[in-house]
Write a protein that holds these residues in place. Sequence first.
Motif, short mmCIF file in Angstrom:
data_model
loop_
_atom_site.label_atom_id
_atom_site.label_comp_id
_atom_site.label_asym_id
_atom_site.label_seq_id
_atom_site.Cartn_x
_atom_site.Cartn_y
_atom_site.Cartn_z
N UNK A 1 0.87 -1.18 0.00
CA UNK A 1 0.00 0.00 0.00
C UNK A 1 0.90 1.22 0.00
N UNK A 2 0.33 2.38 -0.33
CA UNK A 2 1.14 3.59 -0.43
C UNK A 2 0.81 4.58 0.69
N UNK B 1 -11.10 13.83 -5.50
CA UNK B 1 -11.18 12.67 -4.63
C UNK B 1 -12.60 12.32 -4.19
N UNK B 2 -13.41 13.32 -3.92
CA UNK B 2 -14.72 13.06 -3.31
C UNK B 2 -15.60 12.15 -4.15
N UNK B 3 -15.64 12.36 -5.46
CA UNK B 3 -16.55 11.60 -6.32
C UNK B 3 -15.82 10.63 -7.26
N UNK C 1 -0.47 12.62 -4.17
CA UNK C 1 -1.30 13.79 -3.91
C UNK C 1 -2.24 13.54 -2.74
N UNK C 2 -2.81 12.35 -2.65
CA UNK C 2 -3.66 12.00 -1.52
C UNK C 2 -2.92 12.22 -0.21
N UNK C 3 -1.69 11.74 -0.12
CA UNK C 3 -0.92 11.87 1.12
C UNK C 3 -0.59 13.32 1.46
N UNK C 4 -0.52 14.18 0.44
CA UNK C 4 -0.30 15.61 0.68
C UNK C 4 -1.59 16.30 1.13
N UNK C 5 -2.68 16.04 0.41
CA UNK C 5 -3.94 16.73 0.67
C UNK C 5 -4.51 16.41 2.05
N UNK D 1 -4.99 6.66 6.91
CA UNK D 1 -3.80 7.50 6.80
C UNK D 1 -3.55 8.27 8.09
N UNK D 2 -4.62 8.85 8.64
CA UNK D 2 -4.47 9.66 9.85
C UNK D 2 -4.08 8.82 11.07
#
Length: 470
Positions: A45-46, A211-213, A226-230, A282-283
Motif C-alpha cells: 500500500x502507499x 477525490x470526493x466523487x 497527492x492523496x498523502x499531501x492533501x 492514513x491519519x
Amino acid sequence: MVKLRFLIVSYFLLISFTSLAGRVVFKGDIPDYAGHKLEFLTYSDQITFTERLLCSAIVDSTGKFDCSFETDETIYVFAHLGVYEAFIFVEPDKEYILLFPEKKDKSTADRLNPYFEPELYHLGVENSSDNELNYLLAWFNHEYTKMFEANAYLIYIKSSAFNALTEINKVDSIFKNIDNPFFNDYKTYTFAAFLHISNHQKSRSISDSYYLKNKVLYNNKAYMQLFNQVYDKFFGYFGRTENGEKIYSDIGKLKSITALKNTLGSDEILKNDTLKELVILKCLHDEFYDDKISRSAMLIVLDSLALQTKIAEHKIIAENIRKKVTRLMVGFEPPYFELLDKDSNMVSLQKYRGKYVYLGFCVSLSYACIQEFEMLRKLYERQHQNFEIVIISMDDNLAQMKNFIEKKDYPFTFLYYGNQSEVFKEFDIRAVPTYYFIDKEGKLALSPAATPGENIEYYIFNVMRKNGDI
C-alpha cells in the motif's frame, strides 16, 4: 447436490479470478550483475509503503535472468540496486526485457546512514515502443519537470504573471491523444499536484475536485502521492472545527470507529465512505508517530475498522499499519530475522525462545562498538546464565566479521546482517550501537534498551523481577 453446486460455483469463481490476473515476465542480459540476486518488489500500500516481493532471480554467470509474477492491474515495481531504487510500471500480460544502470554498490557510510535516499532510476525497456507505458511516462515526466523548473521562481514569489492552467495546457497538448487509462490518471493527478503546490487550488478544493466523487486509485503513484499531501494531518485540521473536536474523544475515550466515522461524515469533504475510511487509515498511521492520542486506543479503533470494512485494500492497509507501528513497541514481537553466524549457520530469534536476549546492532570497525564489546564481554561473564547476548553486525562481508570475532575471542553470539540487509531498517537503527531487550516469550521488554555503559543490568533485572524470574 448442494455440495456439487458449491464446487461448480467455486470453480467458475476461480476461473474468473485467474482470468483477471495477467502474467508479467522480466528478462535481461546484465553481465555486471552476474551472481547478484535480484528482488522485484511493489508496495503493498502507499500509506505505510510496506514492501511486497513479487519475484526474484539469480543473475547467471553470463548475465542472464528471468522471473515472473501475476497482476490484475498496472503497478509500480522496483528493485534495490545498490545506490539506486530502480523502477518500472508494469501492465498485465506483458514481457519486459530490462535495461539496468551500471552497477554501483552502497558504501559503508551509505549503509550506516538511516537517512540515505536512493537515486531513482527508471529502468529501460529494450522491447519498448512509442506507445509503451514507461516510454510515455518518462516522456511526460520530462516535459512536466521542464515546465515546473521554468516556473518554480514565479510560483515561489506568487507572481501575478504566472498562470498555472496555461502552463498545464501546454504540456497536456503534447499528450492529448494518449488513450492509456493509467497514463491519463497519472497525468491528471500530477497536474492536480501542480495546482496544489502553486496555490491555484487549496486542499479542500483538490479534495472536492479529484477525490470526493472519483474512484480510489490505490496503485497509481500520482494519485496516492497527492492523496498523502492533501490529507496530511487531517485530524489536526478537522479537530479545530466545532464538530471536529469530537474526533479525539471518539478515539481516545470511546475507542469507537463508528463514532469517528459519524463525526468525520458531518463534513461534506468526507461524504464518500470509501474515501473516509482511507483518510482514517492514513491519519491513524500518522498519529502513531505524534503521540497526541493513546496508542492503545488507536489500535482498538484500527482493529475495529479492519473488522468492519468491506474493502479488501483497507483490510490490507490496516494490517500493514498494525505491523508497522507495533513492531518495536514493548509487549509486541520484534521484526523477524534469520542471519548467519560466524560459522555460516542460520540463526533466528526463534532459537532463543524461552530465554532473555540482549540484542545489539553494531559494526566491528566502529570505535564506539569496540569499546562496548569489551563491556559486553564482562557482562556476559557475569550474567550469561540469565540472558543471552546477540550482536547483529553490519560488516562488509562475513569473513571480516569472523576474523574480528576470532581475533578478539568474544564469547557471545555475532550474526552477520548480509543475507537480510533490511534488518537494520526494520529495527529503526539510526546509530550504532543500539540495543533491545527481548523476554522469554520473544516479545520486546525494553525498546530501545540501555547500553552496557548505562547500567543495563539494573533495567534487565527489573524486567526479570517483574516476570518472577529472580
